[in-house]
Write an enzyme that holds these catalytic residues in place. Structure first.
Site, PDB file in Angstrom:
ATOM      1  N   ARG A   1      11.721  -5.674   4.741  1.00  0.00           N
ATOM      2  CA  ARG A   1      11.152  -4.324   4.654  1.00  0.00           C
ATOM      3  C   ARG A   1      12.382  -3.632   5.387  1.00  0.00           C
ATOM      4  O   ARG A   1      12.751  -3.860   6.569  1.00  0.00           O
ATOM      5  CB  ARG A   1       9.962  -4.245   5.158  1.00  0.00           C
ATOM      6  CG  ARG A   1       9.745  -2.519   5.287  1.00  0.00           C
ATOM      7  CD  ARG A   1       8.100  -2.442   5.027  1.00  0.00           C
ATOM      8  NE  ARG A   1       7.219  -2.657   6.274  1.00  0.00           N
ATOM      9  CZ  ARG A   1       6.065  -2.446   6.338  1.00  0.00           C
ATOM     10  NH1 ARG A   1       5.481  -1.897   5.230  1.00  0.00           N
ATOM     11  NH2 ARG A   1       5.433  -3.047   7.301  1.00  0.00           N
TER      12      ARG A   1
ATOM     13  N   LYS B   1       0.707  -1.286   0.153  1.00  0.00           N
ATOM     14  CA  LYS B   1       0.053  -0.011  -0.071  1.00  0.00           C
ATOM     15  C   LYS B   1       0.952   1.090  -0.015  1.00  0.00           C
ATOM     16  O   LYS B   1       0.717   2.111  -0.898  1.00  0.00           O
ATOM     17  CB  LYS B   1      -1.071   0.031   1.182  1.00  0.00           C
ATOM     18  CG  LYS B   1      -1.752  -1.164   1.438  1.00  0.00           C
ATOM     19  CD  LYS B   1      -2.999  -0.972   2.767  1.00  0.00           C
ATOM     20  CE  LYS B   1      -1.888  -0.997   4.055  1.00  0.00           C
ATOM     21  NZ  LYS B   1      -1.298  -2.284   4.205  1.00  0.00           N
TER      22      LYS B   1
ATOM     23  N   ARG C   1      -0.465  -9.383  13.159  1.00  0.00           N
ATOM     24  CA  ARG C   1      -1.306  -8.323  12.568  1.00  0.00           C
ATOM     25  C   ARG C   1      -2.117  -8.698  11.176  1.00  0.00           C
ATOM     26  O   ARG C   1      -2.963  -7.987  11.032  1.00  0.00           O
ATOM     27  CB  ARG C   1      -0.002  -7.229  11.707  1.00  0.00           C
ATOM     28  CG  ARG C   1       0.754  -6.487  13.171  1.00  0.00           C
ATOM     29  CD  ARG C   1       1.951  -5.803  12.618  1.00  0.00           C
ATOM     30  NE  ARG C   1       1.790  -4.921  11.486  1.00  0.00           N
ATOM     31  CZ  ARG C   1       2.565  -4.446  10.776  1.00  0.00           C
ATOM     32  NH1 ARG C   1       4.114  -4.856  10.614  1.00  0.00           N
ATOM     33  NH2 ARG C   1       2.356  -3.417   9.914  1.00  0.00           N
TER      34      ARG C   1
ATOM     35  N   ARG D   1      -9.275   1.342   8.714  1.00  0.00           N
ATOM     36  CA  ARG D   1      -8.680  -0.097   9.059  1.00  0.00           C
ATOM     37  C   ARG D   1      -9.825  -0.812   9.694  1.00  0.00           C
ATOM     38  O   ARG D   1      -9.734  -2.053  10.188  1.00  0.00           O
ATOM     39  CB  ARG D   1      -7.557  -0.226   9.973  1.00  0.00           C
ATOM     40  CG  ARG D   1      -6.153  -0.318   9.093  1.00  0.00           C
ATOM     41  CD  ARG D   1      -5.260  -0.429  10.242  1.00  0.00           C
ATOM     42  NE  ARG D   1      -3.981  -1.188   9.960  1.00  0.00           N
ATOM     43  CZ  ARG D   1      -2.801  -0.699   9.108  1.00  0.00           C
ATOM     44  NH1 ARG D   1      -2.998   0.602   9.027  1.00  0.00           N
ATOM     45  NH2 ARG D   1      -1.938  -1.470   8.857  1.00  0.00           N
TER      46      ARG D   1
ATOM     47  N   ARG E   1      11.387  -2.534  11.322  1.00  0.00           N
ATOM     48  CA  ARG E   1      10.652  -1.999  12.351  1.00  0.00           C
ATOM     49  C   ARG E   1      10.383  -3.002  13.341  1.00  0.00           C
ATOM     50  O   ARG E   1      10.303  -4.243  12.861  1.00  0.00           O
ATOM     51  CB  ARG E   1       9.255  -1.657  11.672  1.00  0.00           C
ATOM     52  CG  ARG E   1       9.204  -0.249  10.995  1.00  0.00           C
ATOM     53  CD  ARG E   1       7.989  -0.020  10.003  1.00  0.00           C
ATOM     54  NE  ARG E   1       6.786  -0.567  10.566  1.00  0.00           N
ATOM     55  CZ  ARG E   1       5.757  -0.317   9.676  1.00  0.00           C
ATOM     56  NH1 ARG E   1       5.756   0.257   8.545  1.00  0.00           N
ATOM     57  NH2 ARG E   1       4.552  -0.900  10.233  1.00  0.00           N
TER      58      ARG E   1
HETATM   59  P1  ADP Z   1       2.298  -1.780   3.217  1.00  0.00           P
HETATM   60  O1  ADP Z   1       2.343  -0.279   3.146  1.00  0.00           O
HETATM   61  O2  ADP Z   1       1.098  -2.167   2.686  1.00  0.00           O
HETATM   62  O3  ADP Z   1       2.424  -2.334   4.704  1.00  0.00           O
HETATM   63  P2  ADP Z   1       4.736  -1.689   1.600  1.00  0.00           P
HETATM   64  O4  ADP Z   1       4.699  -0.821   0.621  1.00  0.00           O
HETATM   65  O5  ADP Z   1       5.816  -0.812   2.892  1.00  0.00           O
HETATM   66  O6  ADP Z   1       3.442  -2.284   2.337  1.00  0.00           O
HETATM   67  O7  ADP Z   1       5.595  -2.770   1.122  1.00  0.00           O
HETATM   68  C1  ADP Z   1       6.129  -3.777   2.114  1.00  0.00           C
HETATM   69  C2  ADP Z   1       7.631  -4.470   1.701  1.00  0.00           C
HETATM   70  O8  ADP Z   1       7.396  -5.177   0.751  1.00  0.00           O
HETATM   71  C3  ADP Z   1       8.453  -3.303   1.394  1.00  0.00           C
HETATM   72  O9  ADP Z   1       9.656  -3.657   1.929  1.00  0.00           O
HETATM   73  C4  ADP Z   1       8.514  -3.016  -0.200  1.00  0.00           C
HETATM   74  O10 ADP Z   1       9.658  -2.370  -0.434  1.00  0.00           O
HETATM   75  C5  ADP Z   1       7.867  -4.388  -0.549  1.00  0.00           C
HETATM   76  N1  ADP Z   1       7.187  -4.453  -1.601  1.00  0.00           N
HETATM   77  C6  ADP Z   1       6.196  -3.575  -2.081  1.00  0.00           C
HETATM   78  N2  ADP Z   1       5.512  -4.120  -3.332  1.00  0.00           N
HETATM   79  C7  ADP Z   1       6.180  -4.823  -3.636  1.00  0.00           C
HETATM   80  C8  ADP Z   1       6.098  -5.835  -4.771  1.00  0.00           C
HETATM   81  N3  ADP Z   1       5.228  -5.561  -5.869  1.00  0.00           N
HETATM   82  N4  ADP Z   1       7.040  -6.959  -5.057  1.00  0.00           N
HETATM   83  C9  ADP Z   1       7.838  -7.135  -4.047  1.00  0.00           C
HETATM   84  N5  ADP Z   1       7.955  -6.398  -2.869  1.00  0.00           N
HETATM   85  C10 ADP Z   1       7.418  -5.384  -2.676  1.00  0.00           C
HETATM   86  P1  ADP Z   2       1.653  -1.368   7.446  1.00  0.00           P
HETATM   87  O1  ADP Z   2       1.926  -0.050   6.216  1.00  0.00           O
HETATM   88  O2  ADP Z   2       2.758  -2.365   7.404  1.00  0.00           O
HETATM   89  O3  ADP Z   2       0.156  -1.901   7.160  1.00  0.00           O
HETATM   90  P2  ADP Z   2       1.300   0.780   8.885  1.00  0.00           P
HETATM   91  O4  ADP Z   2       2.397   1.764   9.018  1.00  0.00           O
HETATM   92  O5  ADP Z   2       0.311   1.158   8.253  1.00  0.00           O
HETATM   93  O6  ADP Z   2       1.551  -0.663   8.876  1.00  0.00           O
HETATM   94  O7  ADP Z   2       0.476   0.658  10.356  1.00  0.00           O
HETATM   95  C1  ADP Z   2       1.575   0.514  11.617  1.00  0.00           C
HETATM   96  C2  ADP Z   2       0.718   0.257  13.035  1.00  0.00           C
HETATM   97  O8  ADP Z   2       0.042   1.581  13.225  1.00  0.00           O
HETATM   98  C3  ADP Z   2      -0.348  -0.683  12.669  1.00  0.00           C
HETATM   99  O9  ADP Z   2      -0.287  -2.011  12.954  1.00  0.00           O
HETATM  100  C4  ADP Z   2      -1.159  -0.127  13.948  1.00  0.00           C
HETATM  101  O10 ADP Z   2      -0.888  -0.504  15.153  1.00  0.00           O
HETATM  102  C5  ADP Z   2      -1.204   1.442  13.406  1.00  0.00           C
HETATM  103  N1  ADP Z   2      -2.096   1.921  12.631  1.00  0.00           N
HETATM  104  C6  ADP Z   2      -2.048   2.613  11.617  1.00  0.00           C
HETATM  105  N2  ADP Z   2      -3.147   2.833  11.036  1.00  0.00           N
HETATM  106  C7  ADP Z   2      -3.925   2.749  11.654  1.00  0.00           C
HETATM  107  C8  ADP Z   2      -5.631   2.862  11.870  1.00  0.00           C
HETATM  108  N3  ADP Z   2      -6.054   3.167  10.853  1.00  0.00           N
HETATM  109  N4  ADP Z   2      -6.212   2.390  12.873  1.00  0.00           N
HETATM  110  C9  ADP Z   2      -5.486   1.655  13.757  1.00  0.00           C
HETATM  111  N5  ADP Z   2      -4.271   1.551  14.053  1.00  0.00           N
HETATM  112  C10 ADP Z   2      -3.537   2.057  13.106  1.00  0.00           C
END
Ligand code: ADP
Ligand code: ADP
Ligand code: ZN
Length: 214
Positions: free
Chosen positions: A127, A13, A171, A88, A160
């Site tokens: 990541r 995302k 999660r 979420r 992280r």
């Molecule tokens: P989210 O915001 O949904 O948690 P991220 O954008 O941070 O996800 O992506 C999670 C990890 O996967 C990061 O290390 C990112 O560089 C990697 N990643 C994101 N998109 C892809 C993809 N299409 N293929 C492989 N790795 C990816």
């Molecule tokens: P990822 O990109 O890997 O899904 P985020 O950076 O979006 O992780 O979120 C990290 C953490 O921050 C979540 O696991 C949650 O604890 C908190 N968080 C982020 N967005 C929300 C939300 N909309 N509601 C509740 N908790 C949130």
């Protein structure tokens, strides 16, 4: 254009939201980044959020909803935004719908980045995040130019705490229970778009651009 990114933790995302923000000239709003920056700066909000995040749970709606609604009322959001990590929960989605309705507006697209759980753990363990500027990397799929250092701002990259496998499993459970129902919520609202998130980052982005229009 008002866009929501849906998908499991690690689905990509954030990666896609940053590309969308830059192509369509709208702000990228990540609730996770806002919480992490508050934790880093030792604010009261950060202290409240930290224990929930470390445990792999969600920060309570009472804290999260107000924070997000304040943010989307700022001046730079006048032409839209891409939300990453919000909503979420169903109550979060309902609050957003209501706040937008009050302004005579609605979400244009909810983009679901679909990645099966099996792929998630390896994505998360690879990541690396920059807590200074919010950039994210992957040690295999999107490596920084210099190992451990942010290309954008030169700060040290970190794994992280909540990206360790035990916390990622938790999660994912929380995602299936509380966030996945939003796919149906936005399908019913007629704004859901699905993309296959297992493709290369650039191919995922092209699929999204096709949906949003050039
Ligand atoms: P989210 O915001 O949904 O948690 P991220 O954008 O941070 O996800 O992506 C999670 C990890 O996967 C990061 O290390 C990112 O560089 C990697 N990643 C994101 N998109 C892809 C993809 N299409 N293929 C492989 N790795 C990816
Ligand atoms: P990822 O990109 O890997 O899904 P985020 O950076 O979006 O992780 O979120 C990290 C953490 O921050 C979540 O696991 C949650 O604890 C908190 N968080 C982020 N967005 C929300 C939300 N909309 N509601 C509740 N908790 C949130
Ligand atoms: Zn950085």
């Amino acid at each position: 254009m008002k866009i929501i990114m849906l998908g499991a933790p690690g689905a990509g995302k954030g990666t896609q939201a940053k590309k969308i923000a830059s192509k369509y000239h709208i702000p990228h709003i990540s609730t996770g980044d806002i919480f992490r920056s508050n934790i880093k700066n030792g604010t009261e909000l950060g202290m409240k959020a930290k224990s929930f995040m470390d445990a792999g749970g969600l920060v309570p709606d009472e804290i999260t909803i107000g924070m997000l609604l304040d943010r989307i009322h700022e001046a730079d959001c006048a032409n839209g935004y891409v939300l990453d990590g919000f909503p979420r929960t169903i109550p979060q989605a309902q609050s957003l719908t209501k706040a937008l309705e009050d302004m005579g507006e609605s979400v244009d697209y909810a983009v679901n980045v679909d990645v099966p759980d099996e792929n998630i753990i390896s994505r998360m363990s690879g990541r690396r995040a920059c807590l200074a500027c919010g950039a994210t990397y992957h040690i295999v799929y999107n490596a920084p130019k210099k190992e451990g250092v942010c290309d954008v701002c030169g700060q040290q990259l970190v794994l992280r705490d909540d990206d360790k496998p035990e916390t990622v499993k938790k999660r994912l459970d929380v995602y299936h229970e509380q966030t996945q129902p939003l796919i149906d919520y936005y399908k019913k609202a007629g704004v859901l778009a699905e993309v296959d998130g297992t493709m290369d980052m650039e191919d995922v982005f092209q699929a999204i651009v096709k949906i949003l229009g050039a």
